[in-house]
Design a protein around this motif. Structure first.
Motif, PDB file in Angstrom:
ATOM      1  N   GLU A 148       0.829  -1.210   0.000  1.00 18.39           N
ATOM      2  CA  GLU A 148       0.000   0.000   0.000  1.00 18.39           C
ATOM      3  C   GLU A 148       0.862   1.258   0.000  1.00 18.39           C
ATOM      4  OE1 GLU A 148      -3.881  -1.817   2.405  1.00 18.39           O
ATOM      5  OE2 GLU A 148      -2.292  -0.756   3.479  1.00 18.39           O
ATOM      6  N   ALA A 149       1.933   1.237   0.802  1.00 15.89           N
ATOM      7  CA  ALA A 149       2.832   2.390   0.843  1.00 15.89           C
ATOM      8  C   ALA A 149       3.512   2.596  -0.502  1.00 15.89           C
ATOM      9  CB  ALA A 149       3.878   2.185   1.941  1.00 15.89           C
ATOM     10  N   ALA A 150       3.956   1.518  -1.121  1.00 17.03           N
ATOM     11  CA  ALA A 150       4.639   1.622  -2.412  1.00 17.03           C
ATOM     12  C   ALA A 150       3.691   2.119  -3.496  1.00 17.03           C
ATOM     13  CB  ALA A 150       5.225   0.267  -2.807  1.00 17.03           C
ATOM     14  N   SER A 151       2.460   1.641  -3.497  1.00 15.60           N
ATOM     15  CA  SER A 151       1.496   2.074  -4.515  1.00 15.60           C
ATOM     16  C   SER A 151       1.154   3.550  -4.363  1.00 15.60           C
ATOM     17  CB  SER A 151       0.220   1.231  -4.421  1.00 15.60           C
ATOM     18  OG  SER A 151       0.493  -0.130  -4.696  1.00 15.60           O
ATOM     19  N   ALA A 152       0.908   3.976  -3.118  1.00 20.37           N
ATOM     20  CA  ALA A 152       0.551   5.379  -2.882  1.00 20.37           C
ATOM     21  C   ALA A 152       1.725   6.299  -3.181  1.00 20.37           C
ATOM     22  CB  ALA A 152       0.087   5.555  -1.435  1.00 20.37           C
ATOM     23  N   ALA A 153       2.916   5.912  -2.760  1.00 18.09           N
ATOM     24  CA  ALA A 153       4.090   6.752  -3.035  1.00 18.09           C
ATOM     25  C   ALA A 153       4.430   6.745  -4.520  1.00 18.09           C
ATOM     26  CB  ALA A 153       5.278   6.264  -2.217  1.00 18.09           C
ATOM     27  N   GLY A 154       4.227   5.623  -5.177  1.00 16.58           N
ATOM     28  CA  GLY A 154       4.505   5.538  -6.612  1.00 16.58           C
ATOM     29  C   GLY A 154       3.612   6.440  -7.429  1.00 16.58           C
ATOM     30  N   ALA A 155       2.397   6.675  -6.937  1.00 21.36           N
ATOM     31  CA  ALA A 155       1.497   7.598  -7.634  1.00 21.36           C
ATOM     32  C   ALA A 155       1.998   9.037  -7.551  1.00 21.36           C
ATOM     33  CB  ALA A 155       0.093   7.500  -7.035  1.00 21.36           C
ATOM     34  N   LEU A 157       5.358   9.695  -7.039  1.00 25.75           N
ATOM     35  CA  LEU A 157       6.704   9.662  -7.625  1.00 25.75           C
ATOM     36  C   LEU A 157       6.727   8.607  -8.728  1.00 25.75           C
ATOM     37  CD1 LEU A 157       8.691   9.691  -4.252  1.00 25.75           C
ATOM     38  CD2 LEU A 157       8.460  11.619  -5.836  1.00 25.75           C
ATOM     39  N   PRO A 158       6.086   8.883  -9.857  1.00 25.70           N
ATOM     40  CA  PRO A 158       5.922   7.860 -10.893  1.00 25.70           C
ATOM     41  C   PRO A 158       7.240   7.324 -11.443  1.00 25.70           C
ATOM     42  CG  PRO A 158       5.255  10.036 -11.694  1.00 25.70           C
ATOM     43  CD  PRO A 158       5.436  10.160 -10.222  1.00 25.70           C
ATOM     44  N   GLU A 159       8.315   8.130 -11.403  1.00 26.30           N
ATOM     45  CA  GLU A 159       9.593   7.657 -11.929  1.00 26.30           C
ATOM     46  C   GLU A 159      10.217   6.586 -11.020  1.00 26.30           C
ATOM     47  OE1 GLU A 159      10.660  11.002  -9.133  1.00 26.30           O
ATOM     48  OE2 GLU A 159       9.067  10.526 -10.555  1.00 26.30           O
ATOM     49  N   LEU A 160       9.710   6.478  -9.792  1.00 26.21           N
ATOM     50  CA  LEU A 160      10.223   5.478  -8.853  1.00 26.21           C
ATOM     51  C   LEU A 160       9.210   4.366  -8.579  1.00 26.21           C
ATOM     52  CD1 LEU A 160      11.910   7.772  -6.160  1.00 26.21           C
ATOM     53  CD2 LEU A 160      12.963   6.695  -8.156  1.00 26.21           C
ATOM     54  N   LEU A 192      17.723   3.521  -3.381  1.00 25.31           N
ATOM     55  CA  LEU A 192      16.354   3.971  -3.640  1.00 25.31           C
ATOM     56  C   LEU A 192      15.908   4.974  -2.582  1.00 25.31           C
ATOM     57  CD1 LEU A 192      13.592   3.823  -5.044  1.00 25.31           C
ATOM     58  CD2 LEU A 192      13.097   1.792  -3.641  1.00 25.31           C
ATOM     59  N   GLU A 193      16.210   4.689  -1.320  1.00 29.83           N
ATOM     60  CA  GLU A 193      15.792   5.581  -0.241  1.00 29.83           C
ATOM     61  C   GLU A 193      16.465   6.950  -0.364  1.00 29.83           C
ATOM     62  OE1 GLU A 193      15.750   7.424   3.724  1.00 29.83           O
ATOM     63  OE2 GLU A 193      17.528   6.389   2.966  1.00 29.83           O
ATOM     64  N   GLU A 194      17.726   6.948  -0.752  1.00 31.81           N
ATOM     65  CA  GLU A 194      18.433   8.218  -0.929  1.00 31.81           C
ATOM     66  C   GLU A 194      17.885   8.992  -2.130  1.00 31.81           C
ATOM     67  OE1 GLU A 194      22.453   6.945  -1.239  1.00 31.81           O
ATOM     68  OE2 GLU A 194      22.742   6.735   0.938  1.00 31.81           O
ATOM     69  N   ARG A 195      17.574   8.268  -3.193  1.00 28.67           N
ATOM     70  CA  ARG A 195      17.002   8.934  -4.374  1.00 28.67           C
ATOM     71  C   ARG A 195      15.617   9.478  -4.062  1.00 28.67           C
ATOM     72  NH1 ARG A 195      15.732   6.140 -10.255  1.00 28.67           N
ATOM     73  NH2 ARG A 195      15.030   8.050 -11.303  1.00 28.67           N
ATOM     74  N   ALA A 196      14.826   8.724  -3.283  1.00 34.56           N
ATOM     75  CA  ALA A 196      13.473   9.163  -2.938  1.00 34.56           C
ATOM     76  C   ALA A 196      13.506  10.451  -2.119  1.00 34.56           C
ATOM     77  CB  ALA A 196      12.749   8.062  -2.171  1.00 34.56           C
ATOM     78  N   ARG A 197      14.498  10.582  -1.243  1.00 39.27           N
ATOM     79  CA  ARG A 197      14.603  11.803  -0.433  1.00 39.27           C
ATOM     80  C   ARG A 197      14.875  13.038  -1.297  1.00 39.27           C
ATOM     81  NH1 ARG A 197      19.007  11.097   3.891  1.00 39.27           N
ATOM     82  NH2 ARG A 197      19.546   9.139   2.879  1.00 39.27           N
ATOM     83  N   ALA A 198      15.539  12.829  -2.440  1.00 35.67           N
ATOM     84  CA  ALA A 198      15.863  13.950  -3.307  1.00 35.67           C
ATOM     85  C   ALA A 198      14.817  14.195  -4.394  1.00 35.67           C
ATOM     86  CB  ALA A 198      17.235  13.721  -3.963  1.00 35.67           C
ATOM     87  N   SER A 199      13.821  13.335  -4.470  1.00 35.97           N
ATOM     88  CA  SER A 199      12.808  13.455  -5.525  1.00 35.97           C
ATOM     89  C   SER A 199      11.729  14.444  -5.134  1.00 35.97           C
ATOM     90  CB  SER A 199      12.173  12.085  -5.809  1.00 35.97           C
ATOM     91  OG  SER A 199      13.137  11.160  -6.248  1.00 35.97           O
ATOM     92  N   ARG A 200      11.150  15.071  -6.142  1.00 37.44           N
ATOM     93  CA  ARG A 200      10.056  16.017  -5.923  1.00 37.44           C
ATOM     94  C   ARG A 200       8.750  15.347  -6.361  1.00 37.44           C
ATOM     95  NH1 ARG A 200      11.895  21.280  -5.307  1.00 37.44           N
ATOM     96  NH2 ARG A 200       9.900  22.113  -6.031  1.00 37.44           N
ATOM     97  N   PRO A 201       7.832  15.150  -5.445  1.00 35.68           N
ATOM     98  CA  PRO A 201       6.577  14.470  -5.812  1.00 35.68           C
ATOM     99  C   PRO A 201       5.694  15.341  -6.687  1.00 35.68           C
ATOM    100  CG  PRO A 201       6.466  15.261  -3.561  1.00 35.68           C
ATOM    101  CD  PRO A 201       7.890  15.500  -4.009  1.00 35.68           C
ATOM    102  N   VAL A 202       4.926  14.713  -7.545  1.00 27.82           N
ATOM    103  CA  VAL A 202       3.970  15.427  -8.368  1.00 27.82           C
ATOM    104  C   VAL A 202       2.793  15.843  -7.487  1.00 27.82           C
ATOM    105  CG1 VAL A 202       4.637  14.219 -10.464  1.00 27.82           C
ATOM    106  CG2 VAL A 202       2.770  13.322  -9.054  1.00 27.82           C
TER     107      VAL A 202
END
Length: 206
Positions: A148-155, A157-160, A192-202
């Motif tokens: 559930e966390a991955a699906s919601a976060a993926g929406a 951060l679609p690139e991840l 992945l965790e380090e990249r996610a921290r630097a990503s900007r969510p839509v």
């Protein structure tokens, strides 16, 4: 001289019945348990004989074939590892109340340095999810599963999205499925965790 006695058919039948009724005859007959063992012995002997006829070289060939099968089974077990039993269904990411992401991150590094890879993977994935909550990518909700966390976060951060789904599967496999984590799995999750921290969510549509 003995005079022959002419006995009729009915009389002969009654005489035979009386003779067979003697307890000595009943004692000489095998009991039900003995009969069952005899039947089982005949079945096993017949099966073994049939297999020895099929196997090349008769009984010796059958023994060699059994040894080859045993070696094959051992080789497969060594290759794939022991069979896992009692795997649990995936549950929530946080068993208790969540801690700050930085604490999970530090715990993951300590566990990895000590060679406790399973613990390191669990803590790093929790740092990932808790970091999303702290940044507002995910709302804080208890009982959320890794999927559930991955699906919601993926929406958001679609690139991840694909990497997040793979990370959720890895977390469930280790924490709930009883699989052993690997060093490569931990390093991939850390990146992945380090990249996610630097990503900007839509911005999600309201």
């Amino acid at each position: 001289m003995t005079v022959p006695v002419d006995i009729g058919r009915d009389e002969a039948r009654e005489a035979a019945r009386a003779e067979l009724a003697d307890p000595a005859y009943a004692a000489a007959q095998p009991g039900p348990l003995e009969e069952a063992f005899r039947w089982l012995g005949r079945q096993v002997t017949g099966l073994f004989q049939a297999l020895s006829d099929i196997a090349p070289g008769g009984i010796a060939g059958l023994v060699v074939l059994a040894l080859l099968i045993l070696v094959l089974v051992i080789a497969i077990r060594l290759r794939v590892g022991p069979i896992r039993r009692g795997a649990r269904a995936p549950g929530p990411v946080f068993a208790a109340g969540p801690r700050p992401a930085a604490e999970y991150r530090a715990a993951a590094e300590r566990a990895f340095a000590a060679g406790r890879l399973d613990e390191a993977v669990r803590a790093r994935f929790r740092a990932l999810v808790r970091g999303f909550e702290e940044r507002g990518v995910l709302d804080e909700r208890s009982g959320r599963t890794a999927d559930e966390a991955a699906s919601a976060a993926g929406a958001r951060l679609p690139e991840l999205a694909e990497q997040l789904r793979a990370a959720a599967v890895g977390f469930d496999d280790v924490h709930y499925g009883g699989r052993s984590a690997t060093e490569q799995a931990y390093r991939t999750l850390t990146a992945l965790e380090e990249r996610a921290r630097a990503s900007r969510p839509v911005v999600s549509a309201r």
